[in-house]
Write a protein that holds these residues in place. Structure first.
Motif, PDB file in Angstrom:
ATOM      1  N   HIS A   1      43.191  31.553  48.019  1.00 36.30           N
ATOM      2  CA  HIS A   1      44.395  31.847  47.083  1.00 36.30           C
ATOM      3  C   HIS A   1      45.507  31.798  47.583  1.00 36.30           C
ATOM      4  N   ALA A   2      46.343  30.818  47.232  1.00 41.44           N
ATOM      5  CA  ALA A   2      47.765  30.803  47.630  1.00 41.44           C
ATOM      6  C   ALA A   2      48.501  31.976  47.196  1.00 41.44           C
ATOM      7  N   LEU A   3      49.633  32.447  47.752  1.00 46.68           N
ATOM      8  CA  LEU A   3      50.302  33.589  47.237  1.00 46.68           C
ATOM      9  C   LEU A   3      50.855  33.527  45.866  1.00 46.68           C
ATOM     10  N   SER A   4      51.406  32.270  45.637  1.00 49.27           N
ATOM     11  CA  SER A   4      51.951  31.890  44.425  1.00 49.27           C
ATOM     12  C   SER A   4      50.753  32.140  43.386  1.00 49.27           C
ATOM     13  N   TRP A   5      49.676  31.676  43.484  1.00 50.50           N
ATOM     14  CA  TRP A   5      48.634  31.886  42.649  1.00 50.50           C
ATOM     15  C   TRP A   5      48.605  33.527  42.539  1.00 50.50           C
ATOM     16  N   VAL A   6      48.519  34.277  43.386  1.00 51.99           N
ATOM     17  CA  VAL A   6      48.510  35.754  43.423  1.00 51.99           C
ATOM     18  C   VAL A   6      49.396  36.543  42.223  1.00 51.99           C
ATOM     19  N   LYS A   7      50.750  35.823  42.695  1.00 46.24           N
ATOM     20  CA  LYS A   7      51.699  36.400  41.977  1.00 46.24           C
ATOM     21  C   LYS A   7      51.724  36.195  40.506  1.00 46.24           C
ATOM     22  N   LYS A   8      51.144  34.799  40.301  1.00 45.38           N
ATOM     23  CA  LYS A   8      51.127  34.289  38.962  1.00 45.38           C
ATOM     24  C   LYS A   8      50.066  35.024  37.872  1.00 45.38           C
ATOM     25  N   ASN A   9      49.088  35.374  38.608  1.00 48.39           N
ATOM     26  CA  ASN A   9      47.816  35.802  38.018  1.00 48.39           C
ATOM     27  C   ASN A   9      47.591  37.492  37.906  1.00 48.39           C
ATOM     28  N   PHE A  10      48.458  38.000  38.541  1.00 50.36           N
ATOM     29  CA  PHE A  10      48.373  39.573  38.810  1.00 50.36           C
ATOM     30  C   PHE A  10      49.878  40.202  38.500  1.00 50.36           C
ATOM     31  N   SER A  11      50.452  39.369  37.523  1.00 56.57           N
ATOM     32  CA  SER A  11      52.005  40.138  37.336  1.00 56.57           C
ATOM     33  C   SER A  11      51.767  41.064  36.367  1.00 56.57           C
ATOM     34  N   HIS A  12      50.571  41.372  35.621  1.00 53.43           N
ATOM     35  CA  HIS A  12      50.531  42.270  34.601  1.00 53.43           C
ATOM     36  C   HIS A  12      49.860  43.545  35.246  1.00 53.43           C
ATOM     37  N   LEU A  13      49.750  43.566  36.514  1.00 53.35           N
ATOM     38  CA  LEU A  13      49.484  44.923  36.707  1.00 53.35           C
ATOM     39  C   LEU A  13      50.627  46.140  36.764  1.00 53.35           C
ATOM     40  N   ALA A  14      50.129  47.297  36.280  1.00 55.17           N
ATOM     41  CA  ALA A  14      50.884  48.393  36.065  1.00 55.17           C
ATOM     42  C   ALA A  14      51.297  49.049  37.437  1.00 55.17           C
ATOM     43  N   ASP A  15      52.444  49.677  37.362  1.00 52.47           N
ATOM     44  CA  ASP A  15      52.693  50.378  38.651  1.00 52.47           C
ATOM     45  C   ASP A  15      51.559  51.347  39.231  1.00 52.47           C
ATOM     46  N   ASP A  16      51.307  51.443  40.576  1.00 54.31           N
ATOM     47  CA  ASP A  16      50.400  52.328  41.186  1.00 54.31           C
ATOM     48  C   ASP A  16      48.850  51.766  40.449  1.00 54.31           C
ATOM     49  N   GLU A  17      48.769  50.438  40.090  1.00 56.50           N
ATOM     50  CA  GLU A  17      47.133  49.895  39.626  1.00 56.50           C
ATOM     51  C   GLU A  17      46.678  49.008  40.654  1.00 56.50           C
ATOM     52  N   LEU A  18      45.498  49.459  41.008  1.00 57.16           N
ATOM     53  CA  LEU A  18      44.858  48.430  41.924  1.00 57.16           C
ATOM     54  C   LEU A  18      43.572  47.583  41.205  1.00 57.16           C
ATOM     55  N   ASP A  19      43.107  46.649  41.371  1.00 53.52           N
ATOM     56  CA  ASP A  19      42.357  45.816  40.504  1.00 53.52           C
ATOM     57  C   ASP A  19      41.228  45.232  41.882  1.00 53.52           C
ATOM     58  N   ASP A  20      40.462  46.371  42.011  1.00 52.25           N
ATOM     59  CA  ASP A  20      39.194  46.213  42.857  1.00 52.25           C
ATOM     60  C   ASP A  20      38.336  45.397  42.469  1.00 52.25           C
ATOM     61  N   SER A  21      38.259  44.663  41.397  1.00 51.40           N
ATOM     62  CA  SER A  21      37.176  43.731  40.705  1.00 51.40           C
ATOM     63  C   SER A  21      37.332  42.394  41.340  1.00 51.40           C
ATOM     64  N   VAL A  22      38.743  42.143  41.965  1.00 49.13           N
ATOM     65  CA  VAL A  22      38.812  40.755  42.337  1.00 49.13           C
ATOM     66  C   VAL A  22      39.440  40.828  43.780  1.00 49.13           C
ATOM     67  N   THR A  23      38.668  40.095  44.815  1.00 52.80           N
ATOM     68  CA  THR A  23      38.935  39.865  46.088  1.00 52.80           C
ATOM     69  C   THR A  23      39.471  38.727  46.701  1.00 52.80           C
ATOM     70  N   LEU A  24      40.660  38.999  47.047  1.00 52.75           N
ATOM     71  CA  LEU A  24      41.720  38.012  47.459  1.00 52.75           C
ATOM     72  C   LEU A  24      41.268  37.464  48.952  1.00 52.75           C
ATOM     73  N   THR A  25      41.224  36.083  49.169  1.00 49.76           N
ATOM     74  CA  THR A  25      41.214  35.569  50.513  1.00 49.76           C
ATOM     75  C   THR A  25      42.347  34.493  50.638  1.00 49.76           C
ATOM     76  N   THR A  26      43.352  34.941  51.366  1.00 50.55           N
ATOM     77  CA  THR A  26      44.550  34.138  51.556  1.00 50.55           C
ATOM     78  C   THR A  26      45.024  34.178  53.195  1.00 50.55           C
ATOM     79  N   ALA A  27      46.129  33.582  53.460  1.00 42.99           N
ATOM     80  CA  ALA A  27      46.563  33.524  55.005  1.00 42.99           C
ATOM     81  C   ALA A  27      47.862  33.123  54.796  1.00 42.99           C
ATOM     82  N   GLY A  28      48.685  33.400  56.074  1.00 48.03           N
ATOM     83  CA  GLY A  28      50.107  33.005  56.199  1.00 48.03           C
ATOM     84  C   GLY A  28      50.551  33.563  57.397  1.00 48.03           C
ATOM     85  N   ARG A  29      51.598  33.698  57.414  1.00 46.56           N
ATOM     86  CA  ARG A  29      52.380  34.227  58.796  1.00 46.56           C
ATOM     87  C   ARG A  29      53.246  35.508  58.435  1.00 46.56           C
ATOM     88  N   ILE A  30      53.092  36.342  59.471  1.00 49.54           N
ATOM     89  CA  ILE A  30      53.785  37.761  59.122  1.00 49.54           C
ATOM     90  C   ILE A  30      55.420  37.504  59.565  1.00 49.54           C
TER      91      ILE A  30
END
Length: 202
Positions: A48-77
């Motif tokens: 999962h690219a970070l842009s994909w994460v932002k696009k597909n989970f923009s609907h989450l409400a404040d303080d909401e966790l979606d533990d039905s989806v496991t993301l595997t991504t990478a990048g630089r701190i």
């Protein structure tokens, strides 16, 4: 992007995290104490690219966790703030930046202690976790696992926007590369992105 405070209701303050004065010595300690060599990791399968994460989970409400989806991504701190049992970071790939939330209770003592002791700004990491929106509305990855893929030997250029002084850019070319071409080269070599349905990202 502004990072979240360490505890709900607590004061919002900046915490400066300095890199070790001798990063090579730190790497030797990492090898000796943990038996781990960050330069021997040859591949990380990023799904999962970070842009994909932002696009597909923009609907989450404040303080909401979606533990039905496991993301595997990478990048630089890019930035890092370490607190007691919670650490926040900004992760960047070639598409976007996104906040990471490392929590002692979520990761467990061994994994969280490794992150807190050994991961610094500028390092390359592989991340597994769940999409989450903080109480302040920041889309975040709640990290369950973090793999140190490559240890940075030099700090990032100030504000990690690259160097603007032309003379310094020519004299210290390695610093300019750290925020541009070198990042692309490391991504191409280290990060393997799985194709899905003919698209680069799922």
């Amino acid at each position: 992007m502004e990072l979240e405070q360490a505890a709900a209701g607590g004061p919002r303050r900046e915490v400066k995290v300095d890199r070790p004065e001798d990063p090579r010595a730190e790497i030797e300690r990492l090898r000796a104490e943990e038996g781990y060599d960050p330069y021997l990791v040859e591949r990380w399968d990023r799904k999962h690219a970070l842009s994909w994460v932002k696009k597909n989970f923009s609907h989450l409400a404040d303080d909401e966790l979606d533990d039905s989806v496991t993301l595997t991504t990478a990048g630089r701190i890019m930035t890092l703030r370490k607190h007691g049992k919670a650490t926040f970071a900004n992760l960047a790939d070639e598409t976007e930046t996104l906040q990471l939330y490392f929590q002692f209770n979520t990761m467990g003592e061994e994994k969280y202690s490794f992150v807190k002791k050994w991961v610094d700004s500028g390092d390359w990491v592989g991340i597994v976790g769940h999409p989450f929106r903080t109480q302040r509305g920041e889309l975040t990855i709640m990290v369950s696992d973090c793999v140190l893929l490559c240890k940075a030997l030099r700090p990032l250029p100030e504000k990690w926007h690259g160097l603007k002084d032309t003379e310094v850019r020519y004299r210290q070319r390695y610093m300019d590369l750290s925020s541009g071409e070198l990042q692309k080269a490391v991504e191409d070599h280290l990060l393997h992105t799985q194709d899905s349905g003919g698209s680069r990202y799922p």
